[in-house]
Write a protein that holds these residues in place. Structure first.
Motif, mmCIF file in Angstrom:
data_model
loop_
_atom_site.group_PDB
_atom_site.id
_atom_site.type_symbol
_atom_site.label_atom_id
_atom_site.label_comp_id
_atom_site.label_asym_id
_atom_site.label_seq_id
_atom_site.Cartn_x
_atom_site.Cartn_y
_atom_site.Cartn_z
ATOM 1 N N ALA A 16 36.628 50.293 39.150
ATOM 2 C CA ALA A 16 35.681 50.531 40.238
ATOM 3 C C ALA A 16 35.920 49.521 41.349
ATOM 4 O O ALA A 16 36.539 48.469 41.144
ATOM 5 N N ILE A 17 35.441 49.867 42.531
ATOM 6 C CA ILE A 17 35.515 48.993 43.705
ATOM 7 C C ILE A 17 34.116 48.886 44.281
ATOM 8 O O ILE A 17 33.438 49.900 44.468
ATOM 9 N N GLY A 84 32.004 53.704 41.075
ATOM 10 C CA GLY A 84 33.264 54.389 41.304
ATOM 11 C C GLY A 84 34.139 53.647 42.289
ATOM 12 O O GLY A 84 33.914 52.471 42.583
ATOM 13 N N LEU A 85 35.117 54.366 42.836
ATOM 14 C CA LEU A 85 36.084 53.749 43.739
ATOM 15 C C LEU A 85 35.691 53.857 45.200
ATOM 16 O O LEU A 85 36.230 53.151 46.040
ATOM 17 N N SER A 86 34.777 54.758 45.526
ATOM 18 C CA SER A 86 34.451 54.992 46.943
ATOM 19 C C SER A 86 32.948 55.042 47.176
ATOM 20 O O SER A 86 32.462 55.826 47.988
ATOM 21 N N ILE A 157 43.962 47.411 49.647
ATOM 22 C CA ILE A 157 44.514 46.452 48.688
ATOM 23 C C ILE A 157 43.945 46.713 47.298
ATOM 24 O O ILE A 157 44.674 46.757 46.297
ATOM 25 N N LEU A 158 42.631 46.910 47.224
ATOM 26 C CA LEU A 158 41.973 47.111 45.941
ATOM 27 C C LEU A 158 42.369 48.444 45.318
ATOM 28 O O LEU A 158 42.652 48.519 44.116
ATOM 29 N N GLU A 159 42.398 49.482 46.122
ATOM 30 C CA GLU A 159 42.672 50.810 45.582
ATOM 31 C C GLU A 159 44.094 50.932 45.067
ATOM 32 O O GLU A 159 44.344 51.567 44.037
ATOM 33 N N ARG A 160 45.049 50.340 45.762
ATOM 34 C CA ARG A 160 46.425 50.460 45.267
ATOM 35 C C ARG A 160 46.599 49.686 43.969
ATOM 36 O O ARG A 160 47.383 50.078 43.106
ATOM 37 N N ASP A 161 45.862 48.573 43.790
ATOM 38 C CA ASP A 161 45.891 47.876 42.511
ATOM 39 C C ASP A 161 45.345 48.782 41.412
ATOM 40 O O ASP A 161 45.915 48.874 40.327
ATOM 41 N N ALA A 238 43.096 41.038 42.848
ATOM 42 C CA ALA A 238 43.965 42.198 43.056
ATOM 43 C C ALA A 238 45.376 41.746 43.404
ATOM 44 O O ALA A 238 45.572 40.730 44.081
ATOM 45 N N ARG A 239 46.355 42.507 42.960
ATOM 46 C CA ARG A 239 47.747 42.216 43.324
ATOM 47 C C ARG A 239 47.982 42.566 44.791
ATOM 48 O O ARG A 239 47.342 43.452 45.343
#
Length: 326
Positions: A16-17, A84-86, A157-161, A238-239
């Motif tokens: 999650a973000i 969730g993510l969004s 950045i967060l989502e691609r990790d 995050a990477r």
């Protein structure tokens, strides 16, 4: 500290973000509580605005007394678990505003009891009748006046990790998902995650509930939530936050152009066209054109994942970047 996991926990785990939690983490950087070379220039540009926010919302300074990844001392209502993510910032903030005053006071009092003493004024405000509204108003102003403008880049950045690490977990299991997450986190083949944190002899069992993974663009150390008020969660750096070492890719830029050099360096962590466009502040079409050129020369490759294409450097691209940074 060890966390015992089962095969069922792989299925139940999720990523999650949280824009609200990232706003809190960004506040630590702006205050100087969280040292980070990566965001130093960003913080310097925003610090005057933040000091003005502190003047208008004094509770921002006082939150240091009750927030900061201190395990059982955390005040939960200011950082509800993300769904969730969004999830929009406004949705998370609405959950904060719905917190009963009695619950907020109970959490704050418990936290203060385990922290260094605070001034009478700080204690009176944090345990006052308006504390929930004051905290929500302060974070809303911080988000609106500082964080929201840069959120597309941070979210990318967060989502691609998440895209990469969630794929590893689903396909290869815990060892792959935890690889390079942090030096503080190790996977043991006997079904345990070992965390180099406090309480070295403690053992927690997920029991099929899974683990909530929360990447952060602002923290440099792992944090863990194992309280019943929260899902069991791991907050980690995050990477790709510092994908481009300042001033060290000039030769690569001369060779293939500054934008394509930046894309190639960013692809140390695989990303979609949308992620890269947000990171570079460009349109998706412009970014796609650069990716096509890099792909045509064999420096990057693309793999379809659902409706998106995830781009990564090829061995040739790795060698070119390694030579530029040597």
């Amino acid at each position: 500290m060890r966390i015992e996991v089962t095969p069922q926990d792989v299925v139940a785990s999720r990523f999650a973000i949280s824009p609200l939690i990232e706003t809190m983490h960004a506040q630590w950087v702006l205050e100087g509580r969280a040292e980070t070379v990566v965001h130093r220039r960003w913080a310097e540009r925003r610090r005057a605005t933040y000091r003005e926010l502190e003047r208008r919302h004094p509770v921002l300074r006082m939150l240091a007394a009750i927030a900061g990844n201190k395990g059982s001392d955390n005040v939960d209502f200011i950082a509800p678990p993300p769904a969730g993510l969004s999830v929009p910032f406004e949705t998370e903030l609405a959950a904060v505003r719905e917190t009963p005053t009695e619950q907020a006071h109970e959490e704050i009092a418990r936290s203060l009891a385990h922290r260094p003493p605070v001034s009478g004024h700080t204690r009176a405000l944090l345990l006052g009748p308006d504390v929930v509204g004051l905290v929500a108003d302060a974070y809303e102003a911080l988000w609106r006046e500082i964080i929201s403008a840069d959120w597309p880049r941070f979210h990318a950045i967060l989502e691609r990790d998440v895209v990469q690490r969630a794929g590893r977990l689903a396909t290869y299991g815990w060892a792959s998902a935890l690889d390079d997450l942090s030096e503080q986190v190790r996977w043991h083949g006997d079904g345990h995650i070992e965390l180099g944190l406090s309480s070295p002899n403690s053992l927690h069992r997920l029991g099929g509930r899974g683990l909530l993974f929360l990447p952060s663009a602002f923290i440099s150390a792992v944090g863990v939530y194992l309280e019943e008020a929260w899902p069991h969660a791991l907050v980690y750096p995050a990477r790709g936050i510092a994908a481009e070492p300042p001033g060290r890719t000039a030769g690569l830029a001369v060779l293939i152009g500054r934008t394509r050099a930046r894309i190639l360096v960013e692809l140390a962590v695989p990303a979609t066209t949308t992620h890269l466009a947000a990171l570079l502040g460009q349109s998706v079409g412009t970014t796609g054109g650069h990716l096509s050129a890099l792909r045509g020369t064999g420096l990057v490759s693309g793999t379809r994942t659902g409706r998106s294409v995830l781009y990564a450097r090829t061995p040739l691209g790795d060698a070119l970047v390694a030579g530029a940074l040597a």
